[in-house]
Each structure stands twice: as structure tokens, then as C-alpha cells.
Design an enzyme around this catalytic site. Structure first.
Site, mmCIF file in Angstrom:
data_model
loop_
_atom_site.group_PDB
_atom_site.id
_atom_site.type_symbol
_atom_site.label_atom_id
_atom_site.label_comp_id
_atom_site.label_asym_id
_atom_site.label_seq_id
_atom_site.Cartn_x
_atom_site.Cartn_y
_atom_site.Cartn_z
ATOM 1 N N ARG A 36 8.054 2.135 87.791
ATOM 2 C CA ARG A 36 7.649 0.736 88.137
ATOM 3 C C ARG A 36 8.770 1.365 89.812
ATOM 4 O O ARG A 36 10.061 2.537 90.265
ATOM 5 C CB ARG A 36 8.449 -0.436 87.681
ATOM 6 C CG ARG A 36 7.903 -0.617 86.642
ATOM 7 C CD ARG A 36 8.619 -1.907 85.948
ATOM 8 N NE ARG A 36 8.087 -2.262 84.442
ATOM 9 C CZ ARG A 36 8.592 -1.923 83.236
ATOM 10 N NH1 ARG A 36 9.615 -0.923 82.752
ATOM 11 N NH2 ARG A 36 7.565 -1.993 81.986
ATOM 12 N N LYS B 162 13.515 -2.703 82.122
ATOM 13 C CA LYS B 162 13.792 -3.521 82.635
ATOM 14 C C LYS B 162 14.405 -4.105 80.952
ATOM 15 O O LYS B 162 14.512 -3.175 80.080
ATOM 16 C CB LYS B 162 12.269 -4.134 81.678
ATOM 17 C CG LYS B 162 11.300 -4.754 82.970
ATOM 18 C CD LYS B 162 10.481 -5.659 82.738
ATOM 19 C CE LYS B 162 9.640 -5.660 84.158
ATOM 20 N NZ LYS B 162 8.103 -6.530 83.388
ATOM 21 N N HIS C 211 2.042 -0.608 92.172
ATOM 22 C CA HIS C 211 1.779 -1.270 90.669
ATOM 23 C C HIS C 211 0.477 -0.824 90.152
ATOM 24 O O HIS C 211 -0.152 -0.104 88.812
ATOM 25 C CB HIS C 211 2.004 -2.270 90.654
ATOM 26 C CG HIS C 211 1.802 -3.163 88.553
ATOM 27 N ND1 HIS C 211 2.457 -2.501 87.883
ATOM 28 C CD2 HIS C 211 0.741 -3.683 87.912
ATOM 29 C CE1 HIS C 211 2.039 -3.212 86.296
ATOM 30 N NE2 HIS C 211 0.611 -3.486 86.593
ATOM 31 N N ARG D 288 1.012 2.807 89.689
ATOM 32 C CA ARG D 288 1.224 3.019 87.769
ATOM 33 C C ARG D 288 0.064 2.764 87.113
ATOM 34 O O ARG D 288 0.078 3.889 86.363
ATOM 35 C CB ARG D 288 1.860 1.748 88.093
ATOM 36 C CG ARG D 288 2.889 1.502 86.607
ATOM 37 C CD ARG D 288 4.245 0.576 86.587
ATOM 38 N NE ARG D 288 3.730 -0.092 84.915
ATOM 39 C CZ ARG D 288 5.374 0.638 84.740
ATOM 40 N NH1 ARG D 288 5.856 1.810 84.396
ATOM 41 N NH2 ARG D 288 4.929 -0.217 82.975
ATOM 42 N N HIS E 271 7.497 0.229 78.188
ATOM 43 C CA HIS E 271 6.259 -1.465 77.873
ATOM 44 C C HIS E 271 7.255 -1.718 75.953
ATOM 45 O O HIS E 271 7.372 -0.594 75.300
ATOM 46 C CB HIS E 271 4.977 -0.741 77.300
ATOM 47 C CG HIS E 271 4.117 -0.678 79.076
ATOM 48 N ND1 HIS E 271 2.593 -0.793 78.786
ATOM 49 C CD2 HIS E 271 4.333 -1.571 80.076
ATOM 50 C CE1 HIS E 271 2.338 -0.548 79.800
ATOM 51 N NE2 HIS E 271 3.206 -1.115 80.779
ATOM 52 N N TYR F 72 -4.416 -0.600 79.766
ATOM 53 C CA TYR F 72 -5.123 0.261 80.637
ATOM 54 C C TYR F 72 -5.982 1.163 79.764
ATOM 55 O O TYR F 72 -5.875 2.165 80.773
ATOM 56 C CB TYR F 72 -3.023 0.910 81.204
ATOM 57 C CG TYR F 72 -2.403 0.312 81.423
ATOM 58 C CD1 TYR F 72 -2.654 1.025 82.929
ATOM 59 C CD2 TYR F 72 -1.650 -0.141 80.761
ATOM 60 C CE1 TYR F 72 -1.427 0.278 83.790
ATOM 61 C CE2 TYR F 72 -0.965 -0.831 81.256
ATOM 62 C CZ TYR F 72 -0.873 -0.563 83.077
ATOM 63 O OH TYR F 72 0.435 -1.000 83.437
#
Length: 313
Positions: free
Chosen positions: A164, A188, A259, A262, A285, A294
């Protein structure tokens, strides 16, 4: 003279500011939310409070009916499903915290639901267009301008790793292991992961550290890997501008936000045969369901694999 209603209103406002300040601290320090998420949640909370005020509902009396009416009002105003889903999440997070802290008598948001958000995918470029964009960035960096050298390294690393943009801007020089060709990323929820990168990103990073970063570094730089024009840690907004410029340099190709780059990296990994769970780990993730977004490989790719692999193709 100040009347009783004004005194009550002033006292209520002071209490609310105190609650919001404590809640912000909770989001940042206990939940580990990013600055962007904290800003979004607090903005949603402010909108909810304004709505409740308009209906004459005090903070301590915030109930499910008010929460549902607020979401209904947002929907009627044209809010997107993704926005409504985030606002419902913001409300639930607040009411759960407020109930634990005794601000609310009970968790009024526990049964709050919003329309399920449609999971939309960002744009994607072909592997050929990605290569052309990176070649253009390399050409721009050839003369040694520090920012051009930096921009090439940013684009190469983002595409190589799929990290990210916030993770990229948070990288420190010590987080890059050139011996193993990996970067140590803080994602995250303050979860750390190690992501590999290839030869082109290695070369671009080495050049940035050798001839680019030394030209921009100053007392504000600290350990930051990527620096802005004034020597401080690179801001995510500046990194987004870099990606738009690099991907927009190829005539006829799609201009991407970070993004999108990515997403392109993840798509190309999967089309190249990478395992879905490996891609999940690389992207950071928490849920495999997110990574499965994806897997929108083209019909032509599916047909080619089917014809190659299926005994009855």
C-alpha cells in the site's frame, strides 16, 4: 443572562468533546487505526451527532432507531453503498466502545446493518503497459535528478511488492534487506510482514540510496527511506502523484492511482501462476475473500489454461 437551556447545551457540548477526544485516543492507540481511518470515523461520528441534535436526541439517549434513521437519511441523500457500510461500521464501533465506557447504557448499534457494499475493483494495466511505464520512469531518472530517481524507485517498488502507498511511505532505510531482497512492512493493525522484490526494484532502490536520497536528506529526514522535496518523510499524497505521472506517461495506457498499481501487481502475480494464499500474504490481507477479488483473469487466459490442462479440452 444565560438561560438554563443554554447552560445545559454548553455542558452537553463539553461532555461530547471529551467523549470524542477519548474515543479518538482509543481508535489510535488501542485499535491501531490509521490516521485516514480515524479521520473518517470521527467525521462520520460528527455527522451522526449533528443528525441526533436535529432530532433532539442527546448523546446518552442515542438508540437504534436514531442510528437507523441516520443511515436512512444518508441513503436518501445519495450516499454510495460503500459509504453507508463504512458509516454503519463507524457507528457500531463507537456504540460498542461507548457502552463499555458507560457513555451509553447499552450497545445500541449492535443490531445496526447497512446495505452490503458492492466490492468494486480498481483499474488495471497490462503487464506490457506496466513495463513501458517503468521504462519511462527509468529514462526520466537517467540524468540523476534526485526526485526523478526517487520516483522511479517508488514505482518499481510498488509494482514489485504490491504494498500500500501508506506502507511505502512508512518504510525506513533499515527496513530494506538487499541481501535477501525483501522489505519489512508495517501494515494495517500494526501487523508486520516481509515482502520480496526483484532485480529491477533492487537496482532502482540502490541508485536512489546512492545518488538520490543524499541530495535531499537533512535534519528532518530521520530514517525514512523515501523523502519529499524538503527532506522530510514522503507524504502519501506526493506518492500518489508520482504513480499517476508514471502510469500516465504511456500513450493510450490507463493512468492509475497507487491502489490500481497494487491491483495490477496482484493480478499479474495470479496470472503468472502464483498461489492465492501466497498473494494474500504478500498483500497483507487478513481475509482470503479480499484477495479473491483479484482473480478476475480474462476469459482468454482461462481458456488458454483450460486447453493446456484439461484432458478433454
Amino acid at each position: 443572562m444565560t438561560n438554563v437551556d443554554e447552560v445545559g447545551k454548553s455542558s452537553g457540548s463539553a461532555r461530547r468533546r471529551q467523549v470524542v477526544a477519548e474515543y479518538e485516543t482509543y481508535l489510535r492507540l488501542e485499535r491501531g487505526r490509521s490516521p485516514h481511518t480515524v479521520r473518517a470515523y470521527l467525521a462520520d461520528l460528527s455527522a451522526l451527532f449533528d443528525f441526533a441534535d436535529h432530532r433532539g436526541v442527546e448523546l446518552a439517549a442515542l438508540d437504534l432507531a436514531t442510528l437507523r434513521a441516520w443511515l436512512g437519511d444518508r441513503a436518501a441523500a445519495g450516499a454510495a453503498r460503500t459509504t453507508l457500510a463504512r458509516q454503519a461500521s463507524a457507528a457500531r464501533t463507537f456504540t460498542a466502545w461507548a457502552a463499555r465506557r458507560g457513555v451509553l447504557a447499552s450497545d445500541s448499534g449492535v443490531r445496526l446493518r447497512a446495505p452490503r457494499a458492492h466490492r468494486t475493483l480498481p483499474g488495471v494495466v497490462s503487464a506490457g503497459d506496466a513495463a513501458a511505464a517503468l521504462a519511462s520512469a527509468a529514462s526520466g531518472a537517467a540524468e540523476g535528478d534526485p526526485q526523478a530517481v526517487r520516483d522511479h524507485a517508488i514505482a518499481e517498488l510498488l509494482y514489485a511488492t504490491g504494498i500500500r502507498v501508506s506502507e511505502l511511505c512508512g518504510l525506513d532505510v533499515g527496513g530494506v534487506d538487499f541481501g535477501r531482497r525483501v522489505v519489512r512492512v508495517l501494515g494495517k493493525g500494526d501487523k508486520e510482514r516481509v515482502v520480496p522484490f526483484g532485480g529491477p526494484a533492487d537496482a532502482a532502490l540502490q541508485r536512489w540510496l546512492a545518488v538520490g536520497r543524499p541530495e535531499l536528506v537533512n535534519e528532518k529526514s530521520g530514517a525514512a527511506l523515501f523523502l519529499g522535496a524538503r527532506g522530510g518523510r514522503l507524504d502519501p499524497r506526493a506518492a500518489r502523484t508520482v504513480v499517476h505521472q508514471v502510469t500516465g506517461s504511456v500513450p493510450g495506457a490507463r493512468e492509475l492511482a497507487p491502489h490500481g498499481l497494487r491491483h495490477s501487481a496482484a493480478t499479474h502475480l495470479l496470472e503468472g501462476g502464483a498461489d492465492l494464499r501466497v498473494v494474500q500474504e504478500l498483500l497483507g490481507h487478513s481475509s482470503l475473500a479480499t484477495t479473491q477479488l483479484y482473480t478476475h483473469v480474462s476469459v482468454a487466459r482461462l481458456r488458454a489454461v483450460h486447453e493446456q490442462a484439461h484432458p478433454r479440452a
